[in-house]
Design an enzyme around this catalytic site. Structure first.
Site, PDB file in Angstrom:
ATOM      1  N   ASP A   2     -10.748   3.292   4.476  1.00 64.94           N
ATOM      2  CA  ASP A   2     -11.134   1.872   4.432  1.00 64.94           C
ATOM      3  C   ASP A   2     -12.655   1.735   4.367  1.00 64.94           C
ATOM      4  O   ASP A   2     -13.173   0.674   4.015  1.00 64.94           O
ATOM      5  CB  ASP A   2     -10.617   1.154   5.684  1.00 64.94           C
ATOM      6  N   GLN A  14      -4.052  -1.117   9.802  1.00 65.04           N
ATOM      7  CA  GLN A  14      -4.039  -2.464   9.217  1.00 65.04           C
ATOM      8  C   GLN A  14      -4.675  -3.468  10.186  1.00 65.04           C
ATOM      9  O   GLN A  14      -4.275  -3.561  11.347  1.00 65.04           O
ATOM     10  CB  GLN A  14      -2.592  -2.873   8.874  1.00 65.04           C
ATOM     11  N   LYS A  27       0.845  -1.203   0.000  1.00 65.45           N
ATOM     12  CA  LYS A  27       0.000   0.000   0.000  1.00 65.45           C
ATOM     13  C   LYS A  27       0.877   1.249   0.000  1.00 65.45           C
ATOM     14  O   LYS A  27       0.623   2.205  -0.727  1.00 65.45           O
ATOM     15  CB  LYS A  27      -0.928  -0.006   1.229  1.00 65.45           C
TER      16      LYS A  27
END
Ligand code: NDP
Length: 294
Positions: free
Chosen positions: A120, A97, A53
């Site tokens: 997200d 994460q 990412k």
């Protein structure tokens, strides 16, 4: 002839578009978009995901703010960091994460991220907006699936979409997205009776179970569009999806491979959300500058 939905190629095109978009802003003198990524501990799979990412963010001109924290980090320390990032003007997007270590409450962490920086799309406010049909940030994996479905040219209005899996990050947001496009939606899970009866009805089948090769040719109807989210490692190290690709491929109108289908789309959707958050923040700052409060 079956269409193979190439997520790698599509993702490259999206990243190129995002790079141009960011460049245009930089040329006008704006600051770079900022993405903060937080990783707790050294889980190898999570470390690989985060590294990819960060690398892709860098490729498109997004500034990466990297927080690699020890596994012992307390919940209070993590929440304090997130609050700090929420308040910073140079950070548009925050990614924590998952999965988090068990001493940290994931739901509290998700709820602490400012919804306008929640790229997200996991914050209840963003899930709520999606469920109401007014999405802001859509979770990256189902958003990537939707791009692939659109590339298949499948007719969505009135189509029967069958989704295997009801997780908050894939199955449920996928169901909202399909409903929002006027498909008829069936969601299946571990307790669904006679799964094959359901999957055989699908015009569009989206699988996100984590069960290798759960779906074979006998489980689908001719002409189905198959989107395989599953990433499963076999004992010999091979990566396979929830769908037996070779078995199903000739029966499907379109199908995603694993790897190279949904996986690459997830990162490009994260960066698309990041650039959207950046544009929103620039626009709201310009508005405040144009109309200073009295
Ligand atoms: P979860 O484990 O959170 O959810 C799995 C879902 O599948 C659950 O709803 C479960 O049902 C259902 N399920 C499990 N077995 C069966 C079965 N035999 N029949 C029907 N339903 C079943 O997983 P995620 O949603 O996080 O991920 C799913 C898969 O997608 C994994 O392989 C993961 O690695 C992959 N993934 C891939 C991504 C990508 O970028 N390509 C991103 C995210 C995930 P129940 O609720 O009843 O337990």
């Amino acid at each position: 002839m079956t269409q193979i939905l190439d997520g790698k190629a599509m993702s490259s095109q999206i990243l190129a578009r995002l790079k141009n978009e960011v460049n245009e802003h930089l040329q006008k003198g704006s600051r770079a978009p900022g993405l903060a990524t937080i990783l707790l501990g050294k889980d190898p799979a999570s470390a690989v995901y985060v590294r990819n990412k960060r690398k892709r963010a860098d490729d498109v001109g997004i500034k990466s703010f990297e927080y690699d924290l020890p596994i012992q980090t307390t919940q209070i320390e993590l929440l304090t960091l997130i609050e700090d990032l929420n308040n910073r003007d140079d950070i548009d997007a925050i990614l924590v994460q998952l999965p988090l270590p068990t001493h940290i409450d994931t739901s509290t962490v998700i709820c602490t991220v400012n919804p306008s920086k929640d790229v997200d799309g996991f914050h209840p406010e963003n899930i709520g907006k999606l469920s109401l049909g007014h999405p802001r940030f859509i979770p990256c994996t189902p958003k990537g699936c939707m791009y692939l479905i659109q590339a298949s040219k499948a007719k969505l209005l009135g189509a029967h979409a069958v989704i295997l899996g009801r997780s908050n990050i894939v199955g449920k947001p996928m169901a909202y997205m399909m409903l929002n496009t006027d498909a008829t939606v069936t969601i299946c899970h571990r307790n669904t009776q006679n799964l094959r009866q359901q999957t055989k009805q699908a015009d569009i089948l989206i699988t996100a179970t984590g069960v290798p090769h759960l779906i074979g040719a006998d489980d689908v109807k001719e002409g189905v569009v198959v989107i395989d989210v599953g990433i499963n490692k076999l004992e010999d190290g091979t990566l396979v999806g929830d769908v037996d690709f070779d078995d199903v491929k000739d029966k499907a109108a379109a199908i995603t491979p694993v790897p190279g289908g949904v996986g690459p789309m997830t990162i490009s959707m994260l960066l698309e959300n990041t650039v959207a958050a950046y544009c929103n923040h620039l626009a709201s700052r310009n508005k405040h500058e144009a109309y200073p409060s009295l």
